[in-house]
Design an enzyme around this catalytic site. Structure first.
Site, PDB file in Angstrom:
ATOM      1  N   LYS A   1       0.860  -1.179   0.000  1.00  0.00           N
ATOM      2  CA  LYS A   1       0.000   0.000   0.000  1.00  0.00           C
ATOM      3  C   LYS A   1       0.897   1.230   0.000  1.00  0.00           C
ATOM      4  O   LYS A   1       1.408   1.654   1.024  1.00  0.00           O
ATOM      5  CB  LYS A   1      -0.922  -0.003   1.208  1.00  0.00           C
ATOM      6  CG  LYS A   1      -2.198   0.821   1.027  1.00  0.00           C
ATOM      7  CD  LYS A   1      -2.249   2.206   1.533  1.00  0.00           C
ATOM      8  CE  LYS A   1      -1.420   2.824   2.537  1.00  0.00           C
ATOM      9  NZ  LYS A   1      -1.256   4.301   2.237  1.00  0.00           N
TER      10      LYS A   1
ATOM     11  N   GLY B   1       6.751   4.648   8.810  1.00  0.00           N
ATOM     12  CA  GLY B   1       5.988   5.886   8.871  1.00  0.00           C
ATOM     13  C   GLY B   1       6.113   6.528  10.234  1.00  0.00           C
ATOM     14  O   GLY B   1       7.091   6.318  10.963  1.00  0.00           O
ATOM     15  N   SER B   2       5.117   7.297  10.595  1.00  0.00           N
ATOM     16  CA  SER B   2       5.165   8.063  11.835  1.00  0.00           C
ATOM     17  C   SER B   2       5.015   7.171  13.056  1.00  0.00           C
ATOM     18  O   SER B   2       4.416   6.082  12.986  1.00  0.00           O
ATOM     19  CB  SER B   2       4.070   9.128  11.846  1.00  0.00           C
ATOM     20  OG  SER B   2       2.794   8.525  12.023  1.00  0.00           O
ATOM     21  N   THR B   3       5.514   7.642  14.178  1.00  0.00           N
ATOM     22  CA  THR B   3       5.396   6.895  15.423  1.00  0.00           C
ATOM     23  C   THR B   3       3.936   6.754  15.843  1.00  0.00           C
ATOM     24  O   THR B   3       3.510   5.693  16.314  1.00  0.00           O
ATOM     25  CB  THR B   3       6.212   7.582  16.523  1.00  0.00           C
ATOM     26  OG1 THR B   3       7.603   7.518  16.153  1.00  0.00           O
ATOM     27  CG2 THR B   3       6.018   6.906  17.867  1.00  0.00           C
TER      28      THR B   3
ATOM     29  N   ALA C   1       1.219   6.626  13.952  1.00  0.00           N
ATOM     30  CA  ALA C   1       0.576   5.595  13.139  1.00  0.00           C
ATOM     31  C   ALA C   1       1.109   4.214  13.497  1.00  0.00           C
ATOM     32  O   ALA C   1       0.352   3.234  13.544  1.00  0.00           O
ATOM     33  CB  ALA C   1       0.801   5.881  11.657  1.00  0.00           C
ATOM     34  N   GLY C   2       2.405   4.113  13.773  1.00  0.00           N
ATOM     35  CA  GLY C   2       2.995   2.834  14.144  1.00  0.00           C
ATOM     36  C   GLY C   2       2.408   2.276  15.423  1.00  0.00           C
ATOM     37  O   GLY C   2       2.178   1.056  15.538  1.00  0.00           O
TER      38      GLY C   2
ATOM     39  N   GLU D   1       9.180   0.606  11.443  1.00  0.00           N
ATOM     40  CA  GLU D   1      10.306   1.529  11.307  1.00  0.00           C
ATOM     41  C   GLU D   1       9.711   2.925  11.362  1.00  0.00           C
ATOM     42  O   GLU D   1       9.039   3.367  10.431  1.00  0.00           O
ATOM     43  CB  GLU D   1      11.041   1.263   9.986  1.00  0.00           C
ATOM     44  CG  GLU D   1      12.443   1.836   9.953  1.00  0.00           C
ATOM     45  CD  GLU D   1      12.483   3.240   9.411  1.00  0.00           C
ATOM     46  OE1 GLU D   1      12.538   4.171  10.252  1.00  0.00           O
ATOM     47  OE2 GLU D   1      12.454   3.422   8.201  1.00  0.00           O
TER      48      GLU D   1
ATOM     49  N   CYS E   1      13.962   9.760   8.051  1.00  0.00           N
ATOM     50  CA  CYS E   1      13.652   9.399   9.433  1.00  0.00           C
ATOM     51  C   CYS E   1      14.888   9.373  10.325  1.00  0.00           C
ATOM     52  O   CYS E   1      14.804   9.677  11.519  1.00  0.00           O
ATOM     53  CB  CYS E   1      12.941   8.052   9.478  1.00  0.00           C
ATOM     54  SG  CYS E   1      13.825   6.725   8.637  1.00  0.00           S
TER      55      CYS E   1
ATOM     56  N   GLU F   1      10.027  15.388  15.874  1.00  0.00           N
ATOM     57  CA  GLU F   1      10.514  15.151  14.519  1.00  0.00           C
ATOM     58  C   GLU F   1       9.866  16.154  13.570  1.00  0.00           C
ATOM     59  O   GLU F   1       8.658  16.126  13.346  1.00  0.00           O
ATOM     60  CB  GLU F   1      10.191  13.719  14.082  1.00  0.00           C
ATOM     61  CG  GLU F   1      10.752  13.380  12.718  1.00  0.00           C
ATOM     62  CD  GLU F   1      10.452  11.948  12.291  1.00  0.00           C
ATOM     63  OE1 GLU F   1      11.337  11.324  11.682  1.00  0.00           O
ATOM     64  OE2 GLU F   1       9.339  11.477  12.573  1.00  0.00           O
TER      65      GLU F   1
END
Length: 487
Positions: free
Chosen positions: A183, A235-237, A239-240, A257, A291, A390
């Site tokens: 995706k 992606g972002s923390t 979303a992770g 990651e 990142c 970030e």
């Protein structure tokens, strides 16, 4: 048939099950140039029904022979895929640079050369791996340890390095015998269609690779899909963490990651011209949209003013412009919304005591495109927002420290731990300092991600590792068969 050598074009089908298929809806994704702010192409946006088809195709491939294919067969598929990707290098790099503003010279290095090397690296690992190992037991019998593919993988890919970060998942997954549903971000979709063209030309077995472009809701649907066996996300923390919760509910393997706020520790014996030259990549690569970028610069008080002068000259001397121009060192950030976010951090930095010594605005003469000047703040407290959050743009915060122990303390005073660098004329001393930093990766007098070494973060920077044989192991599950004595 589409012209696979042309990066900017309309697309009307999705690559699912080894063929170009009509999408289930007429929804479209407009592809916008980060440089001109104009729509340059459009592609179909996948729906939940398309995800269902892609997961079903991946499952059919898994059960239909891909999982039981030999290491040599997987290696051959990966090598053909690498050849087909390499043949499209020019179109792929132009597409990436147009969409997210990556300077074309960097795109050529990472989004074609590095990505192709990554595929070939896992082809070599696939060809060399032993799927079964007989181990003698101290109890007097043997065990047969088998490495099996984990199954159908959902690969969620961001917009900053869309090709390389897709291949960090596709390469080891295919080497392990997994099938994949990718995706891509709606911000960078043209490259994924070119990669699908490469898969079709290479004869990747039907259903082994599928692409479903879409936004966050589609990604959430894919992550929660009952037909998925593992999720691999970059992606972002924030979303992770949401993905981790979803996978925990299903006891589903996940690799994450995530974000970073890495420190570059400049020791008091460092050669400053070498430092600023190295920071061009370590800190400003891809316009700061990396990142692992070292966006906190820790400078010794004994050489603080000297370091500031060097960084000011460096930042103001960078060439900002069209990412397709080979002279450009810093291009635009990826979107209008992202530029507003970066500019919001710059405003907070100035409001809360940071001293601007370079940049802080939009470059003169570039009225179109989402450009931000390379920006350097001096006299930043490590607790400040611009030192803790970030930013994901060309913004550095310079923080003074007293001695090596103080530098390590400041570097570790972060919820992130992904990258970092240490700069010194004494590599042994720098290495010792590097050992004290709480991070998944760190470079001495430079920062280059090694294909053969695990890459990933600690703390809020993620779970699991990409690159190296460790990534391959992340797409395998183990079975132990206890053999009777004498067999």
């Amino acid at each position: 048939m589409p012209d696979t050598t042309t990066p900017l074009q309309e697309r009307h089908a999705l690559y699912i099950g080894g063929a170009w298929a009509d999408p289930a809806s007429d929804a479209r994704i407009d592809v916008i140039s980060a440089t001109t702010e104009e729509v340059v192409a459009s592609v179909p946006e996948a729906s939940e029904a398309d995800v269902d088809r892609a997961v079903a195709a991946a499952r059919a491939a898994q059960d239909g022979g891909w999982a039981s294919s030999t290491p040599a067969e997987r290696a051959a598929v990966l090598n053909r895929f690498a050849d087909a990707v390499e043949a499209r290098a020019g179109a792929i790099t132009t597409a990436v640079s147009t969409q997210n503003g990556m300077p074309i010279t960097l795109a050529e290095q990472f989004e074609s050369g590095y990505a192709v090397g990554l595929i070939r690296y896992y082809a070599a690992l696939a060809g060399a791996q032993e799927l079964e190992e007989r181990r003698p037991s101290p109890l007097g019998f043997d065990s047969l340890v088998r490495r099996q593919p984990v199954g159908v993988v959902a690969a969620i890919v961001p917009w900053n390095y869309p090709v390389t970060l897709a291949m960090t998942k596709v390469g080891p997954a295919l080497a392990a015998g997994c099938s994949v549903v990718v995706k891509p971000s709606p911000g960078t979709v043209l490259d994924s269609f070119l990669m699908a063209d490469a898969a079709a030309e290479a004869g990747v077995p039907a259903g082994v690779l599928n692409w479903v472009p879409g936004g966050r809701k589609l990604g959430a649907y894919l992550v929660s899909h009952p037909g998925v066996d593992k999720v691999a996300f970059t992606g972002s923390t924030a979303a992770g963490k949401a993905i981790a919760v979803e996978c925990a509910k299903r006891l589903r393997p996940v690799s994450l990651e995530l974000g970073g706020k890495s420190a570059a520790i400049v020791l008091d014996d460092a050669d400053l011209p070498s430092v600023v030259e190295g920071l061009h990549f370590a800190s400003f690569a891809n316009n700061g949209q990396t990142c692992a970028a070292c966006t906190r610069i820790l400078a010794p008080r004994s050489r603080y003013d000297e370091t500031l002068q060097a960084l000011e000259a460096f930042a103001t001397g960078l060439t900002v412009g069209d990412p397709l121009d080979r002279a450009t060192q810093v291009g635009p950030v990826a979107s209008q919304e992202h530029r507003a976010r970066v500019e919001g951090f710059i405003a907070r930095g100035t409001e809360r005591g940071g001293r601007l010594i370079a940049g802080g605005g939009r470059p003169d003469g570039l009225d179109r495109g989402w450009f931000v000047e390379p920006t350097v703040f001096a006299d930043v407290d490590n607790g400040a927002t611009i030192a803790q959050e970030e930013i994901f743009g060309p913004v550095l915060a310079v923080i003074p420290y007293d001695d090596d122990a103080d530098a390590i303390r400041i570097a570790n005073d972060s919820r992130y731990g992904l990258g970092g660098t240490v700069w010194s004329s004494d590599p042994a001393r720098a290495t010792q300092v590097a050992r004290g930093v709480e991070t998944g990766t760190i470079g001495v007098n430079g920062y280059v991600i090694d294909l053969n070494a695990p890459f990933g973060g600690v703390k809020d920077s993620g779970l699991g590792r990409e690159f190296g044989p460790e990534a391959l192991a992340g797409y395998q599950q183990l079975q132990s068969i206890y053999l009777p004595a004498g067999d």
